[in-house]
Design an enzyme around this catalytic site. Structure first.
Site, PDB file in Angstrom:
ATOM      1  N   ASN A   1       0.832  -1.202   0.000  1.00 15.05           N
ATOM      2  CA  ASN A   1       0.000   0.000   0.000  1.00 15.05           C
ATOM      3  C   ASN A   1       0.866   1.252   0.000  1.00 15.05           C
ATOM      4  O   ASN A   1       1.922   1.301   0.650  1.00 15.05           O
ATOM      5  CB  ASN A   1      -1.012   0.009   1.155  1.00 15.05           C
ATOM      6  CG  ASN A   1      -0.411  -0.143   2.525  1.00 15.05           C
ATOM      7  OD1 ASN A   1       0.611  -0.802   2.695  1.00 15.05           O
ATOM      8  ND2 ASN A   1      -1.045   0.452   3.521  1.00 15.05           N
TER       9      ASN A   1
ATOM     10  N   GLU B   1       0.419   5.266   0.508  1.00 12.98           N
ATOM     11  CA  GLU B   1      -0.502   6.325   0.925  1.00 12.98           C
ATOM     12  C   GLU B   1      -0.016   7.686   0.440  1.00 12.98           C
ATOM     13  O   GLU B   1       1.135   7.849   0.026  1.00 12.98           O
ATOM     14  CB  GLU B   1      -0.663   6.288   2.460  1.00 12.98           C
ATOM     15  CG  GLU B   1      -1.265   4.959   2.916  1.00 12.98           C
ATOM     16  CD  GLU B   1      -1.524   4.880   4.421  1.00 12.98           C
ATOM     17  OE1 GLU B   1      -1.092   5.790   5.167  1.00 12.98           O
ATOM     18  OE2 GLU B   1      -2.152   3.895   4.835  1.00 12.98           O
TER      19      GLU B   1
ATOM     20  N   CYS C   1      -4.222   0.727  -2.434  1.00 10.83           N
ATOM     21  CA  CYS C   1      -4.055  -0.516  -1.685  1.00 10.83           C
ATOM     22  C   CYS C   1      -2.944  -1.380  -2.294  1.00 10.83           C
ATOM     23  O   CYS C   1      -2.632  -1.276  -3.481  1.00 10.83           O
ATOM     24  CB  CYS C   1      -5.342  -1.340  -1.736  1.00 10.83           C
ATOM     25  SG  CYS C   1      -6.743  -0.623  -0.887  1.00 10.83           S
TER      26      CYS C   1
ATOM     27  N   GLU D   1      -3.061  -4.568  -2.981  1.00  7.28           N
ATOM     28  CA  GLU D   1      -3.546  -5.509  -3.996  1.00  7.28           C
ATOM     29  C   GLU D   1      -3.595  -4.868  -5.374  1.00  7.28           C
ATOM     30  O   GLU D   1      -3.164  -5.449  -6.366  1.00  7.28           O
ATOM     31  CB  GLU D   1      -4.963  -6.005  -3.627  1.00  7.28           C
ATOM     32  CG  GLU D   1      -5.049  -6.760  -2.318  1.00  7.28           C
ATOM     33  CD  GLU D   1      -5.347  -5.855  -1.131  1.00  7.28           C
ATOM     34  OE1 GLU D   1      -4.772  -4.741  -1.057  1.00  7.28           O
ATOM     35  OE2 GLU D   1      -6.141  -6.259  -0.279  1.00  7.28           O
TER      36      GLU D   1
ATOM     37  N   CYS E   1     -10.308  -5.013   0.273  1.00 14.81           N
ATOM     38  CA  CYS E   1     -11.461  -4.097   0.182  1.00 14.81           C
ATOM     39  C   CYS E   1     -12.271  -4.402  -1.078  1.00 14.81           C
ATOM     40  O   CYS E   1     -11.820  -5.110  -1.981  1.00 14.81           O
ATOM     41  CB  CYS E   1     -10.991  -2.642   0.198  1.00 14.81           C
ATOM     42  SG  CYS E   1     -10.370  -2.038  -1.382  1.00 14.81           S
TER      43      CYS E   1
ATOM     44  N   CYS F   1     -10.677  -3.505  -4.531  1.00 15.10           N
ATOM     45  CA  CYS F   1      -9.648  -4.464  -4.950  1.00 15.10           C
ATOM     46  C   CYS F   1     -10.284  -5.759  -5.443  1.00 15.10           C
ATOM     47  O   CYS F   1      -9.804  -6.372  -6.398  1.00 15.10           O
ATOM     48  CB  CYS F   1      -8.674  -4.741  -3.808  1.00 15.10           C
ATOM     49  SG  CYS F   1      -7.580  -3.333  -3.469  1.00 15.10           S
TER      50      CYS F   1
HETATM   51  N1  THU Z   1      -5.296  -1.351   2.480  1.00 16.28           N
HETATM   52  C1  THU Z   1      -4.737  -2.212   1.582  1.00 16.28           C
HETATM   53  O1  THU Z   1      -3.621  -1.991   1.108  1.00 16.28           O
HETATM   54  N2  THU Z   1      -5.450  -3.297   1.227  1.00 16.28           N
HETATM   55  C2  THU Z   1      -6.686  -3.604   1.710  1.00 16.28           C
HETATM   56  O2  THU Z   1      -7.273  -4.585   1.299  1.00 16.28           O
HETATM   57  C3  THU Z   1      -7.302  -2.770   2.730  1.00 16.28           C
HETATM   58  C4  THU Z   1      -6.589  -1.526   3.066  1.00 16.28           C
HETATM   59  C5  THU Z   1      -4.516  -0.177   2.883  1.00 16.28           C
HETATM   60  C6  THU Z   1      -5.085   1.124   2.457  1.00 16.28           C
HETATM   61  C7  THU Z   1      -4.482   2.052   3.469  1.00 16.28           C
HETATM   62  O3  THU Z   1      -3.194   2.417   3.053  1.00 16.28           O
HETATM   63  C8  THU Z   1      -4.368   1.206   4.720  1.00 16.28           C
HETATM   64  O4  THU Z   1      -4.440  -0.134   4.279  1.00 16.28           O
HETATM   65  C9  THU Z   1      -5.415   1.449   5.773  1.00 16.28           C
HETATM   66  O5  THU Z   1      -6.670   1.338   5.265  1.00 16.28           O
END
Ligand code: THU
Length: 164
Positions: free
Chosen positions: A69, A71, A80, A82, A119, A122
């Site tokens: 991930n 940000e 994310c 994925e 999520c 994804c």
């Molecule tokens: N996140 C992912 O990378 N994958 C997921 O399936 C759920 C959430 C990340 C997004 C964000 O950077 C952090 O997790 C918190 O939500």
């Protein structure tokens, strides 16, 4: 005009998945993919949530593509793990199929006990790469105490939107 009665029925969806209680129970190729996803957590950039997620995609040419991930201060601009992995895989190997994806995550990079569940956005992206491949793509959700394996994306996204 014929009046229809009693046409309403209750339906049920069943989801089958495998739960492993140790890494050793998995087949070697899945174990390798899980290890890649856990390693990918180390590349997360998560200064806001501190939740580090790693993903690894196995391609039909046996190559594995990692993602984590990423940000951003402009929150919706982040992505994310994925989707980072799948888009990198799609960009790098446009003619190959995505066979499997493993996902691992945890606060401050410590693998969480509970499996990392992707999520909805994804899942939708997984669904489309599965459709593109024309064969099932398995999804492995990794936790420190248990690991879940779903044999196809349909199992984690019933009633997939794929009508365009
Ligand atoms: N996140 C992912 O990378 N994958 C997921 O399936 C759920 C959430 C990340 C997004 C964000 O950077 C952090 O997790 C918190 O939500």
């Amino acid at each position: 005009m014929k009046i229809q009665t009693q046409t309403m029925t209750q339906k049920e969806i069943r989801i089958n998945f495998t739960e492993y209680s140790s890494f050793d129970e998995m087949q070697p190729s899945d174990r390798e993919l899980v290890a890649e996803a856990i390693a990918a957590m180390g590349n997360a950039y998560a200064p806001y949530s501190h939740f580090h997620v790693g993903a690894a995609v196995r391609m039909s040419n046996s190559q594995i593509v990692r993602g984590s991930n990423q940000e951003n201060a402009a929150f919706p601009s982040g992505l994310c793990a994925e989707r980072t992995a799948m888009f990198a895989a799609g960009a790098k190997y446009p003619d190959k199929d995505m066979q499997s994806i493993a996902i691992a995550g945890g606060v401050h990079g410590r693998l969480s006990e509970h499996p990392a569940t992707p999520c909805g956005a994804c899942r939708q992206v997984m669904a489309q790469y599965q459709t593109k491949a024309g064969k099932p793509m398995s999804v492995i959700m990794v936790g420190a105490r248990k690991i879940w394996k779903f044999d196809r994306v349909d199992d984690i996204l019933p009633f997939i939107f794929d009508s365009i």
